[in-house]
Design an enzyme around this catalytic site. Structure first.
Site, PDB file in Angstrom:
ATOM      1  N   ALA A  32       0.813  -1.195  -0.004  1.00  0.00           N
ATOM      2  CA  ALA A  32      -0.067   0.028  -0.027  1.00  0.00           C
ATOM      3  C   ALA A  32       0.901   1.137   0.085  1.00  0.00           C
ATOM      4  O   ALA A  32       0.853   2.082   0.915  1.00  0.00           O
ATOM      5  CB  ALA A  32      -1.108  -0.061   1.203  1.00  0.00           C
ATOM      6  N   LEU A  33       1.777   1.334  -0.972  1.00  0.00           N
ATOM      7  CA  LEU A  33       2.972   2.079  -0.860  1.00  0.00           C
ATOM      8  C   LEU A  33       2.225   3.684  -1.047  1.00  0.00           C
ATOM      9  O   LEU A  33       1.427   3.984  -1.658  1.00  0.00           O
ATOM     10  CB  LEU A  33       3.768   1.922  -2.006  1.00  0.00           C
ATOM     11  CG  LEU A  33       4.475   0.571  -2.023  1.00  0.00           C
ATOM     12  CD1 LEU A  33       5.423   0.250  -3.150  1.00  0.00           C
ATOM     13  CD2 LEU A  33       5.234   0.242  -0.804  1.00  0.00           C
ATOM     14  N   GLY A  36       6.024   8.214   1.457  1.00  0.00           N
ATOM     15  CA  GLY A  36       7.035   7.863   2.736  1.00  0.00           C
ATOM     16  C   GLY A  36       7.881   6.555   2.065  1.00  0.00           C
ATOM     17  O   GLY A  36       8.864   6.659   2.075  1.00  0.00           O
ATOM     18  N   HIS A  37       7.290   5.576   1.609  1.00  0.00           N
ATOM     19  CA  HIS A  37       7.936   4.268   1.008  1.00  0.00           C
ATOM     20  C   HIS A  37       8.989   4.900  -0.052  1.00  0.00           C
ATOM     21  O   HIS A  37      10.107   4.615  -0.112  1.00  0.00           O
ATOM     22  CB  HIS A  37       7.159   3.563   0.547  1.00  0.00           C
ATOM     23  CG  HIS A  37       6.036   2.813   1.720  1.00  0.00           C
ATOM     24  ND1 HIS A  37       4.634   2.918   1.628  1.00  0.00           N
ATOM     25  CD2 HIS A  37       6.166   1.951   2.727  1.00  0.00           C
ATOM     26  CE1 HIS A  37       4.196   2.174   2.578  1.00  0.00           C
ATOM     27  NE2 HIS A  37       4.957   1.658   3.191  1.00  0.00           N
ATOM     28  N   GLY A 147      12.157   4.003   7.900  1.00  0.00           N
ATOM     29  CA  GLY A 147      11.644   5.311   8.151  1.00  0.00           C
ATOM     30  C   GLY A 147      11.604   5.465   9.629  1.00  0.00           C
ATOM     31  O   GLY A 147      11.366   4.701  10.603  1.00  0.00           O
ATOM     32  N   ASP A 150       8.642   4.820  12.192  1.00  0.00           N
ATOM     33  CA  ASP A 150       8.497   3.578  12.950  1.00  0.00           C
ATOM     34  C   ASP A 150       9.681   3.753  13.828  1.00  0.00           C
ATOM     35  O   ASP A 150      10.784   2.848  13.685  1.00  0.00           O
ATOM     36  CB  ASP A 150       8.195   2.287  12.292  1.00  0.00           C
ATOM     37  CG  ASP A 150       6.948   2.364  11.467  1.00  0.00           C
ATOM     38  OD1 ASP A 150       6.195   1.952  12.040  1.00  0.00           O
ATOM     39  OD2 ASP A 150       7.020   2.929  10.327  1.00  0.00           O
ATOM     40  N   GLN A 153      10.966   0.634  15.878  1.00  0.00           N
ATOM     41  CA  GLN A 153      11.485  -0.287  14.972  1.00  0.00           C
ATOM     42  C   GLN A 153      12.739  -0.108  14.328  1.00  0.00           C
ATOM     43  O   GLN A 153      13.790  -0.909  14.323  1.00  0.00           O
ATOM     44  CB  GLN A 153      10.416  -0.348  13.870  1.00  0.00           C
ATOM     45  CG  GLN A 153      10.772  -1.429  12.807  1.00  0.00           C
ATOM     46  CD  GLN A 153       9.642  -1.335  11.671  1.00  0.00           C
ATOM     47  OE1 GLN A 153       8.762  -2.048  11.940  1.00  0.00           O
ATOM     48  NE2 GLN A 153       9.804  -0.746  10.457  1.00  0.00           N
ATOM     49  N   ARG A 187      -2.109   3.052   6.817  1.00  0.00           N
ATOM     50  CA  ARG A 187      -3.308   2.939   7.544  1.00  0.00           C
ATOM     51  C   ARG A 187      -4.296   4.114   7.465  1.00  0.00           C
ATOM     52  O   ARG A 187      -5.246   4.272   7.782  1.00  0.00           O
ATOM     53  CB  ARG A 187      -2.918   2.907   8.856  1.00  0.00           C
ATOM     54  CG  ARG A 187      -2.324   1.522   9.428  1.00  0.00           C
ATOM     55  CD  ARG A 187      -1.893   1.460  10.813  1.00  0.00           C
ATOM     56  NE  ARG A 187      -0.927   0.383  11.100  1.00  0.00           N
ATOM     57  CZ  ARG A 187      -1.221  -0.601  11.849  1.00  0.00           C
ATOM     58  NH1 ARG A 187      -2.280  -0.465  12.668  1.00  0.00           N
ATOM     59  NH2 ARG A 187      -0.371  -1.661  11.982  1.00  0.00           N
TER      60      ARG A 187
END
Ligand code: AMP
Length: 286
Positions: A32-33, A36-37, A147, A150, A153, A187
């Site tokens: 669901a790019l 940001g990606h 990124g 997160d 992460q 999301r």
């Protein structure tokens, strides 16, 4: 652009790139790019000759009540974006190819995984670290871009790569935001118009706390309340608002130093959103 589904074929492709003297860039995603990606793709491109993006909605990082089946998926759209942005290969395996029958191995980065998102998602980071370990082992020597959206992460994966001697340079890329300030997230696709407006409570809360910090405020309670009251006044249900060391993620109780992570998570309806700012380091949010 190559589309690869088989893990061992992906491994061979990465080996082939390196054997030809190419530097490999790796961009792990759940698809669901969005922009940001794509900013991670650009960062990978700057440091590599061949960019591989992975598309995999990792089932083991979702708890049973966390809506794995509701996670947005858009394979055709993702492939088109990758093609347009010069990605060389997309690795999109099936879950059954990544988790073989009888799969029993998990990778755990202990203390860093416990606070912040780990408090309400106890198995989440073991799921993330396990799948990222698999991706690192398949890819081999590379630069992998994650990124700062997160943030926890990113710090966990940096630590994992260091502790396990993965031949991987882990690179953190800045958060990409909409003009409104809302951090881009797959999301966000699940937000209705009212929830989208409410979701601005995250960045506005961070921004209020950032302004206070810039003006010299160092009390955890004051900075925390500034963010929390923004979540509440926007009708969001807070999961956590935490001030922590920006490197080792240890939480601050009373006061924060000049540089500190402010991270939060909140629900807009049933959609869980996260955002963060490193006080004393990141540019002004508004
Ligand atoms: P995801 O597909 O949500 O698992 O994210 C894949 C990668 O993209 C992770 O390293 C995320 O931190 C990163 N990412 C997601 N949203 C953003 C954003 N708004 N800005 C920068 N990186 C992002």
């Amino acid at each position: 652009m190559r589309l690869i589904e088989d893990p061992f074929e992906f491994q061979r492709e990465c080996q082939r790139v390196r054997a030809g003297g190419g530097r490999l860039g790796l961009v792990p995603t759940m698809g669901a790019l969005h922009q940001g990606h794509l900013s991670l793709v650009s960062a990978a491109r700057e440091r590599s000759d061949y960019v591989a993006l992975t598309l995999f909605v990792n089932p083991i990082q979702f708890a049973s009540n966390e809506g794995l089946s509701r996670y947005p998926r858009n394979l055709d759209g993702d492939l088109a974006l990758c093609r347009d942005h010069g990605v060389d290969a997309v690795f999109a395996p099936a879950a059954a190819a990544m988790y073989l029958p009888g799969d029993a191995t998990r990778v755990l980065v202990s203390r860093l995984s416990q606070g912040l998102c780990g408090a309400s998602r106890p198995d989440h980071f073991a799921g993330v670290c396990t799948v990222v370990s698999k991706l690192f082992l398949l890819a081999g020597s590379c630069t992998a871009v994650f990124g700062r959206k997160d943030y926890q992460q990113l710090r966990i994966i940096e630590r994992m790569a260091r502790d396990l001697f993965f031949p991987v340079v882990v690179l953190g890329a800045p958060i990409v935001r909409e003009p409104s300030g809302l951090a881009l997230s797959s999301r966000n696709l699940r937000l209705g118009p009212a929830e989208r407006e409410a979701a601005l409570g995250l960045v506005r809360g961070l921004s209020r706390a950032q302004r206070l910090h810039l003006a010299g405020e160092r009390a955890v309670a004051v900075l925390r309340d500034a963010a929390l009251s923004s979540l509440q006044s926007h009708g969001l249900r807070a999961d956590y608002v935490t001030l922590a060391d920006a490197d080792d993620l240890a939480e601050f109780e009373e006061t924060v130093p000049q540089r500190a992570l402010l991270a939060l998570a909140a629900f807009a309806g049933d959609v869980r959103l996260i955002d963060n700012v490193v006080l004393g380091e990141d540019p002004a949010l508004t």
